[in-house]
Write an enzyme that holds these catalytic residues in place. Structure first.
Site, PDB file in Angstrom:
ATOM      1  CE  LYS A  22      21.832  38.086  10.528  1.00 49.78           C
ATOM      2  NZ  LYS A  22      22.545  39.326  10.195  1.00 49.78           N
ATOM      3  NE  ARG A  41      27.724  35.524   6.552  1.00 54.66           N
ATOM      4  CZ  ARG A  41      27.660  34.557   7.445  1.00 54.66           C
ATOM      5  NH1 ARG A  41      28.554  33.576   7.433  1.00 54.66           N
ATOM      6  NH2 ARG A  41      26.716  34.579   8.362  1.00 54.66           N
ATOM      7  CE  LYS A  53      28.744  37.050  10.267  1.00 54.03           C
ATOM      8  NZ  LYS A  53      28.055  38.184   9.599  1.00 54.03           N
ATOM      9  CD  GLU A  55      17.324  37.216  20.832  1.00 52.00           C
ATOM     10  OE1 GLU A  55      17.113  38.440  20.844  1.00 52.00           O
ATOM     11  OE2 GLU A  55      18.443  36.725  21.060  1.00 52.00           O
ATOM     12  CE  LYS A  63      19.603  38.058   7.227  1.00 49.34           C
ATOM     13  NZ  LYS A  63      20.648  38.971   7.571  1.00 49.34           N
ATOM     14  CB  SER A 114      21.901  36.127  -0.344  1.00 50.41           C
ATOM     15  OG  SER A 114      22.508  35.505   0.781  1.00 50.41           O
ATOM     16  CE1 TYR A 163      19.678  41.007  -1.629  1.00 52.86           C
ATOM     17  CE2 TYR A 163      18.841  38.926  -0.767  1.00 52.86           C
ATOM     18  CZ  TYR A 163      19.643  40.040  -0.633  1.00 52.86           C
ATOM     19  OH  TYR A 163      20.383  40.200   0.500  1.00 52.86           O
TER      20      TYR A 163
HETATM   21  C1  PBG Z   1      24.927  41.322   8.255  1.00 55.54           C
HETATM   22  C2  PBG Z   1      23.807  40.851   7.431  1.00 55.54           C
HETATM   23  C3  PBG Z   1      23.706  39.609   6.816  1.00 55.54           C
HETATM   24  C4  PBG Z   1      22.553  39.658   6.044  1.00 55.54           C
HETATM   25  C5  PBG Z   1      21.951  40.909   6.222  1.00 55.54           C
HETATM   26  N1  PBG Z   1      22.744  41.638   7.097  1.00 55.54           N
HETATM   27  C6  PBG Z   1      24.618  38.448   6.799  1.00 55.54           C
HETATM   28  C7  PBG Z   1      25.130  37.857   8.031  1.00 55.54           C
HETATM   29  O1  PBG Z   1      24.593  38.022   9.114  1.00 55.54           O
HETATM   30  O2  PBG Z   1      26.146  37.194   7.920  1.00 55.54           O
HETATM   31  C8  PBG Z   1      22.102  38.518   5.187  1.00 55.54           C
HETATM   32  C9  PBG Z   1      21.251  38.841   4.030  1.00 55.54           C
HETATM   33  C10 PBG Z   1      21.190  37.794   2.986  1.00 55.54           C
HETATM   34  O3  PBG Z   1      21.771  36.691   3.095  1.00 55.54           O
HETATM   35  O4  PBG Z   1      20.532  38.072   1.986  1.00 55.54           O
HETATM   36  N2  PBG Z   1      24.730  41.534   9.559  1.00 55.54           N
END
Ligand code: PBG
Length: 338
Positions: A207, A217, A230, A246, A261, A287, A326
């Site tokens: 990720k 968010r 992050k 990982e 991701k 997203s 989505y």
């Molecule tokens: C939170 C999480 C995130 C997403 C899924 N779980 C956002 C992040 O890590 O800030 C992102 C999903 C998306 O953007 O559609 N741990």
């Protein structure tokens, strides 16, 4: 040298296999079906209400009753699983994120309602503190002389509580999305010790610290609260070898499936993970990717049906077992009409 003489006919005619729809179907190397899709959805408190997410046109936060109805629709379309994300009331957020393991929290109530009404569909839940943490981080934040730190091992204690609480609520798949070191070990051990051996772990193994999570968010209301970024736990977009390390680590700790991701901008990682490890590999079309595609579709710049299907087919071609998207409901509808 004699002058170049073209052959009297082309040596190969690849177009033979593209002439008709039935032939194209016959030789297709990849298929996309509703069974490849996991639908991520957002839940809010209240009754019979849908609240549009401004940055994700076509996506709404749903109250539990509406979510149950959509879960039925997803099941009827052949979608195997949904991933539920809660919009937590800011008053329930604390620095230690205790709401994450409150059995009466929104996501646990939603899970129980979906599993009671639609037992045939799988429910996946995130394991991470960001929806509950007043600092907006996936882990617990401590002040240090150098600034803030997201503390790893204290966070693991919280993640273990969240794991058990969500398993108790009926989650079928847990998706650790926090990128803390050692979290899969802690989760797997807790699940085994507390008689949840059947709960699967789909780890968000690779990720990345990505700007493509911005609209999410917004949807869960964690963006405003976020202090800093992050980058001390999510991966650097510059790295590919690290993604393989990982994944190997999470598998050795007991993950059943792994995820990459974001999705399309990281398709090289999807392909490498899928080809180097023989485990189900998923991609999360996040997203920001959805917002990008949907924005172009709504402006009339991109075909809405073909654009979504083609973007998802790319993941299958790269070797993924499935995709969190989505677009799941609309694509499943398109595919079922074909
Ligand atoms: C939170 C999480 C995130 C997403 C899924 N779980 C956002 C992040 O890590 O800030 C992102 C999903 C998306 O953007 O559609 N741990």
């Amino acid at each position: 040298m004699p002058p170049f003489q073209p052959a009297p006919f082309p040596a190969a005619r690849p177009r033979r296999l593209r002439r008709t729809a039935w032939m194209r179907r016959l030789v297709a190397e990849t298929v996309l079906t509703p069974a490849d899709l996991i639908w991520p959805c957002f839940v809010i408190d209240g009754d019979d209400r849908a609240e549009p997410v401004e940055t994700m046109p076509g996506v709404s936060r749903l109250t539990i009753d509406r979510l149950v109805a959509e879960a039925e629709r997803a099941r009827d379309l052949g979608i195997p699983a949904i991933a539920i994300f809660p919009y937590t009331d800011p008053s329930a957020k604390t620095p230690e994120a205790e709401e994450a393991w409150n059995p009466e929290n929104l996501v646990c109530r939603a899970t129980r309602a979906v599993k009671a009404a639609v037992p045939e569909i799988g429910v996946m839940l995130d394991v991470a503190l960001d929806p509950y943490n007043s600092d907006g981080h996936d882990g617990i934040v401590r002040e240090t002389a150098q600034g803030i730190e997201i503390v790893n091992d204290e966070t693991l204690i919280a993640l273990e509580r969240q794991t058990l609480c969500q398993a108790e609520a009926g989650a079928d798949i847990l998706g650790p999305s926090d990128m803390m070191d050692g979290r899969v070990t802690v989760m797997r051990r807790a699940l085994e010790e507390h008689e949840f051996p059947h709960v699967a772990i789909m780890s968000y193994a690779a990720k990345y610290a990505s700007c493509f999570y911005g609209p999410f968010r917004d949807a869960v209301g964690s963006g405003g609260a976020l202090r800093g970024d992050k980058k001390t736990y999510q991966m650097d977009p510059a790295n590919a070898e690290e993604a393989l390390r990982e994944v190997a680590a999470d598998l050795s700790e007991g993950a059943d499936m792994v995820m990459v991701k974001p999705g399309l901008p990281y398709l090289d990682i999807c392909q490498r993970v899928a080809s180097e490890f023989s485990v189900p590999t998923f991609a999360y079309q996040v997203s920001g990717e959805y917002a990008m595609l949907k924005g172009a579709m709504e402006s009339g710049w991109l075909d809405p049906k073909l654009g979504a299907v083609e973007s998802l087919m790319a993941f299958k071609r790269a070797g993924c077992s499935g995709i969190l998207t989505y677009f799941a409901l609309e694509v499943a509808e398109t595919l079922s009409r074909n």
